[in-house]
Design a protein around this motif. Sequence first.
Motif, mmCIF file in Angstrom:
data_model
loop_
_atom_site.group_PDB
_atom_site.id
_atom_site.type_symbol
_atom_site.label_atom_id
_atom_site.label_comp_id
_atom_site.label_asym_id
_atom_site.label_seq_id
_atom_site.Cartn_x
_atom_site.Cartn_y
_atom_site.Cartn_z
ATOM 1 N N ASP A 24 0.825 -1.198 0.000
ATOM 2 C CA ASP A 24 0.000 0.000 0.000
ATOM 3 C C ASP A 24 0.866 1.258 0.000
ATOM 4 O O ASP A 24 0.559 2.232 -0.688
ATOM 5 C CB ASP A 24 -0.910 -0.009 1.230
ATOM 6 C CG ASP A 24 -1.925 1.120 1.185
ATOM 7 O OD1 ASP A 24 -2.762 1.125 0.270
ATOM 8 O OD2 ASP A 24 -1.859 1.989 2.062
ATOM 9 N N ALA A 25 1.969 1.240 0.742
ATOM 10 C CA ALA A 25 2.890 2.390 0.756
ATOM 11 C C ALA A 25 3.539 2.588 -0.610
ATOM 12 O O ALA A 25 3.728 3.719 -1.065
ATOM 13 C CB ALA A 25 3.949 2.193 1.836
ATOM 14 N N ARG A 26 3.877 1.462 -1.278
ATOM 15 C CA ARG A 26 4.470 1.577 -2.611
ATOM 16 C C ARG A 26 3.482 2.159 -3.610
ATOM 17 O O ARG A 26 3.850 2.993 -4.442
ATOM 18 C CB ARG A 26 4.959 0.202 -3.084
ATOM 19 C CG ARG A 26 6.266 -0.242 -2.437
ATOM 20 C CD ARG A 26 6.876 -1.393 -3.215
ATOM 21 N NE ARG A 26 6.001 -2.571 -3.194
ATOM 22 C CZ ARG A 26 6.065 -3.526 -2.283
ATOM 23 N NH1 ARG A 26 6.970 -3.451 -1.290
ATOM 24 N NH2 ARG A 26 5.245 -4.563 -2.324
ATOM 25 N N ARG A 27 2.229 1.717 -3.531
ATOM 26 C CA ARG A 27 1.221 2.264 -4.430
ATOM 27 C C ARG A 27 1.041 3.761 -4.205
ATOM 28 O O ARG A 27 0.890 4.538 -5.149
ATOM 29 C CB ARG A 27 -0.106 1.527 -4.241
ATOM 30 C CG ARG A 27 -0.153 0.145 -4.872
ATOM 31 C CD ARG A 27 -1.578 -0.367 -4.940
ATOM 32 N NE ARG A 27 -2.144 -0.528 -3.602
ATOM 33 C CZ ARG A 27 -2.085 -1.652 -2.897
ATOM 34 N NH1 ARG A 27 -1.487 -2.728 -3.402
ATOM 35 N NH2 ARG A 27 -2.637 -1.720 -1.701
ATOM 36 N N GLU A 28 1.059 4.176 -2.958
ATOM 37 C CA GLU A 28 0.928 5.599 -2.657
ATOM 38 C C GLU A 28 2.128 6.381 -3.177
ATOM 39 O O GLU A 28 1.979 7.486 -3.721
ATOM 40 C CB GLU A 28 0.783 5.799 -1.148
ATOM 41 C CG GLU A 28 0.531 7.248 -0.745
ATOM 42 C CD GLU A 28 0.301 7.393 0.738
ATOM 43 O OE1 GLU A 28 0.131 8.536 1.188
ATOM 44 O OE2 GLU A 28 0.297 6.362 1.452
ATOM 45 N N SER A 29 3.333 5.818 -3.033
ATOM 46 C CA SER A 29 4.534 6.490 -3.536
ATOM 47 C C SER A 29 4.503 6.624 -5.050
ATOM 48 O O SER A 29 4.856 7.672 -5.601
ATOM 49 C CB SER A 29 5.786 5.721 -3.101
ATOM 50 O OG SER A 29 5.871 5.644 -1.697
ATOM 51 N N PHE A 30 4.070 5.561 -5.738
ATOM 52 C CA PHE A 30 3.980 5.621 -7.194
ATOM 53 C C PHE A 30 2.936 6.651 -7.638
ATOM 54 O O PHE A 30 3.121 7.353 -8.643
ATOM 55 C CB PHE A 30 3.631 4.244 -7.759
ATOM 56 C CG PHE A 30 4.757 3.264 -7.681
ATOM 57 C CD1 PHE A 30 6.074 3.684 -7.822
ATOM 58 C CD2 PHE A 30 4.517 1.914 -7.450
ATOM 59 C CE1 PHE A 30 7.123 2.789 -7.749
ATOM 60 C CE2 PHE A 30 5.558 1.008 -7.370
ATOM 61 C CZ PHE A 30 6.873 1.442 -7.519
ATOM 62 N N GLY A 31 1.853 6.740 -6.889
ATOM 63 C CA GLY A 31 0.841 7.733 -7.219
ATOM 64 C C GLY A 31 1.361 9.149 -7.073
ATOM 65 O O GLY A 31 1.118 10.010 -7.928
#
Length: 307
Positions: free
Chosen positions: A26-33
């Motif tokens: 979830d943190a990676r998805r937020e960073s990519f966003g």
Amino acid sequence: MSMQSARFEDLGGPHGTLNADALRADARRESFGLLALLSPGLLLVFTVIIVPIGWLFWLSLYDETGALSAANYARFFEQASYIRTFITTFKVAFFVTGACVLLGYPLAYMLSQLPRRAASICLIFVILPFWTSVLVRTYAWLVILQRKGLANSWLIDLGVISQPLPLANNFAGVIIGMTHIMLPFLVLPLYASMKTIDTDCLRAGMNLGASPAATFRQIFFPLSLPGLASGVVIVFVLCLGFFVTPALMGGGKVIMWAMRMEQTTSLYSNWGAGAALGVVLLAVTLALLGLFQWLLGARATGVWSSR
């Protein structure tokens, strides 16, 4: 099932044990966003700033014959004229910044104490010089400061002086002309910082027995330092690259770094040497800004630790 409970089960199930892998994903998805949102701005910065600076540095590594060499940087240390020009540039920048602080801080303080309507009217006169070309303002100062200009004529007519003062075509003329142009760049951020200061802090200090001078020195002035620092940095950096005013007001006696770069590229067609001058100025400026930021951080840390 509610959205919160579904999200909770995705992160680890209904028994309260969160899944570390799900949290990291979830943190990676937020960073990519966030990266996707920032990518247009980063691309613009890379195209407009990073690429030209890189090209400037690459060009500075080639000598007049087109060979890869460090001769352009060696020339800076071998010829005394480059050192004198470099010192003159920073000397002018320091003097103009100091003059702007001495004139701009009282002006910004006065504006911050005026009623909103009166302050708005006065701010019009602060930004009024922006509506006139720098070249026009510089020629106006030449008319005022030359040997037979308005300033010397009035002083002689009043009996203050018997001979005209050397106010133009020298170092003093450059300082006067650049201070007039740079002053709004210090007043505006300083005024904005002063307007954000809570007046209740000043009233509290005076209620506790502090005099108006002590209240200003211990409360108002420290709270206005962020705006003052911003204005100082803006004025100092802009002064380092100034060209028109020193060229006209200096009368050929005050050679700034930008003037030397123009001579190197236009008169001698040595783009490598001109690029090296730009790289050296950029490196020294960044080093001074880093030192300034470190000093401000150290001062802020010392103030909070003392409290």
